[in-house]
Design an enzyme around this catalytic site. Sequence first.
Site, PDB file in Angstrom:
ATOM      1  N   TYR A 112      -9.426   2.103  13.143  1.00 49.62           N
ATOM      2  CA  TYR A 112      -8.084   1.792  12.414  1.00 49.62           C
ATOM      3  C   TYR A 112      -8.473   0.740  11.198  1.00 49.62           C
ATOM      4  O   TYR A 112      -9.381  -0.254  11.293  1.00 49.62           O
ATOM      5  CB  TYR A 112      -7.231   0.576  13.622  1.00 49.62           C
ATOM      6  CG  TYR A 112      -6.064   0.050  12.966  1.00 49.62           C
ATOM      7  CD1 TYR A 112      -5.387   0.509  12.041  1.00 49.62           C
ATOM      8  CD2 TYR A 112      -5.656  -1.330  13.043  1.00 49.62           C
ATOM      9  CE1 TYR A 112      -4.035   0.416  11.544  1.00 49.62           C
ATOM     10  CE2 TYR A 112      -4.615  -1.739  12.792  1.00 49.62           C
ATOM     11  CZ  TYR A 112      -3.790  -1.200  11.894  1.00 49.62           C
ATOM     12  OH  TYR A 112      -2.814  -1.644  11.230  1.00 49.62           O
ATOM     13  N   GLY A 117      -8.605  -3.273  -0.221  1.00 50.70           N
ATOM     14  CA  GLY A 117      -8.285  -3.654  -1.636  1.00 50.70           C
ATOM     15  C   GLY A 117      -9.153  -4.076  -2.376  1.00 50.70           C
ATOM     16  O   GLY A 117     -10.441  -4.169  -2.128  1.00 50.70           O
ATOM     17  N   SER A 129     -12.667   4.092  -3.434  1.00 50.18           N
ATOM     18  CA  SER A 129     -13.067   5.376  -2.886  1.00 50.18           C
ATOM     19  C   SER A 129     -14.706   5.024  -2.293  1.00 50.18           C
ATOM     20  O   SER A 129     -15.129   5.486  -1.172  1.00 50.18           O
ATOM     21  CB  SER A 129     -13.230   6.457  -3.942  1.00 50.18           C
ATOM     22  OG  SER A 129     -12.027   6.816  -4.340  1.00 50.18           O
ATOM     23  N   HIS A 151      -1.903   2.094   8.364  1.00 46.87           N
ATOM     24  CA  HIS A 151      -0.363   1.980   8.027  1.00 46.87           C
ATOM     25  C   HIS A 151      -0.427   1.751   6.480  1.00 46.87           C
ATOM     26  O   HIS A 151      -1.251   0.874   5.872  1.00 46.87           O
ATOM     27  CB  HIS A 151       0.139   0.908   8.970  1.00 46.87           C
ATOM     28  CG  HIS A 151      -0.137   1.057  10.425  1.00 46.87           C
ATOM     29  ND1 HIS A 151      -0.372   0.072  11.110  1.00 46.87           N
ATOM     30  CD2 HIS A 151       0.066   2.123  11.004  1.00 46.87           C
ATOM     31  CE1 HIS A 151      -0.399   0.471  12.494  1.00 46.87           C
ATOM     32  NE2 HIS A 151      -0.220   2.129  12.278  1.00 46.87           N
ATOM     33  N   GLU A 164      -4.067  10.954   0.791  1.00 49.15           N
ATOM     34  CA  GLU A 164      -3.709  12.156   0.909  1.00 49.15           C
ATOM     35  C   GLU A 164      -4.686  12.836   0.266  1.00 49.15           C
ATOM     36  O   GLU A 164      -5.123  14.160   0.634  1.00 49.15           O
ATOM     37  CB  GLU A 164      -2.436  12.387   0.321  1.00 49.15           C
ATOM     38  CG  GLU A 164      -1.066  11.989   1.383  1.00 49.15           C
ATOM     39  CD  GLU A 164       0.245  12.516   1.098  1.00 49.15           C
ATOM     40  OE1 GLU A 164       0.406  13.004  -0.076  1.00 49.15           O
ATOM     41  OE2 GLU A 164       1.353  12.307   1.710  1.00 49.15           O
ATOM     42  N   TYR A 178       6.998  -3.179   8.494  1.00 50.49           N
ATOM     43  CA  TYR A 178       6.671  -4.426   7.804  1.00 50.49           C
ATOM     44  C   TYR A 178       7.575  -5.587   7.705  1.00 50.49           C
ATOM     45  O   TYR A 178       8.834  -5.195   7.230  1.00 50.49           O
ATOM     46  CB  TYR A 178       6.137  -4.068   6.465  1.00 50.49           C
ATOM     47  CG  TYR A 178       4.777  -3.470   6.460  1.00 50.49           C
ATOM     48  CD1 TYR A 178       3.473  -3.926   6.857  1.00 50.49           C
ATOM     49  CD2 TYR A 178       4.926  -2.074   6.150  1.00 50.49           C
ATOM     50  CE1 TYR A 178       2.507  -3.100   6.807  1.00 50.49           C
ATOM     51  CE2 TYR A 178       3.801  -1.263   6.294  1.00 50.49           C
ATOM     52  CZ  TYR A 178       2.566  -1.763   6.541  1.00 50.49           C
ATOM     53  OH  TYR A 178       1.354  -1.186   6.541  1.00 50.49           O
TER      54      TYR A 178
END
Length: 214
Positions: A112, A117, A129, A151, A164, A178
Site C-alpha cells: 500500500y 509527494g 517517477s 488511493h 495511469e 476523504y
Amino acid sequence: MDHYMSLGDTENKSPSSPINLIDLNNDISLRSLCPDDVTELKKLCTEWFPVDYPDSWYKDISSSERFFTIAAIHSNSIIGIIVAEIKLKMTTDQEDCCILSSKHEPNTQVTYVLSLGVEKQYRRLGIASLLLDSLMNYLKVQSNCKAVYLHVLCSNIVAINFYEKRNFQKRIYLPRYYSIKGKYHDGYCYVYYMNNGEPPWTLIYPFLNIFFKK
C-alpha cells in the site's frame, strides 16, 4: 480508519523557482526516512497534502520497520518522499479487500502506497517517477508482492494521469472517502499488478462501489 493520499493535490501547480533537471543529475541521493526528519516532514506534508496527519503518523513512518520509505535529497534537504507498507492480503482494509483474485491466498503480499509527494519547485522533473520506480524495483526483486495499490482523490487529475501512465489500473470507486476541512470527497483505488498477481475476474467488478463506515 486511516485515509492517505499518494500525490499532493497541488501537484499541478507551476514551480515557483524552476530547477534545471540537468543540474540535478549528479546531486540527488536517496535514503530512508529517520526520526530526525520529523520536523521537516511535518512542514512538507502540510504544504503537499490537504489531509492532516497526526503526530503518530510522522513518528511511525520515520522510525517503524513496518513502513518502507524513500526520501529524495538535494542540497541536504528532502525534496520528495514515498511511503509504503508491505502487508498481507488478509490485512487490507475493508474497501481494498477485493483488489486481488481469489486464487491468491490470504497471506499473499501486497503493498500500500500511503504517500508520494514532491517539493513544489522540483515537480515535473521526474522526482516522483524516480521514487515510485525505486519502490517498484525493490518490490520486484526483494519481495513476492502481487499488487501495489493506493488511493487518490477523484479530483486530482494530475495524480490520476501520473499513475495511469505507469500502468496502474482504476479498480474501485470510493464515495466520500476523504474528509478534508469538514467536507467529504470521493476517491479511487488504483492497483498495479506484478509478479503474476491478478485482479478479480468478474463482470461487475469494474463498476463496484465500496461503501463503509467513516
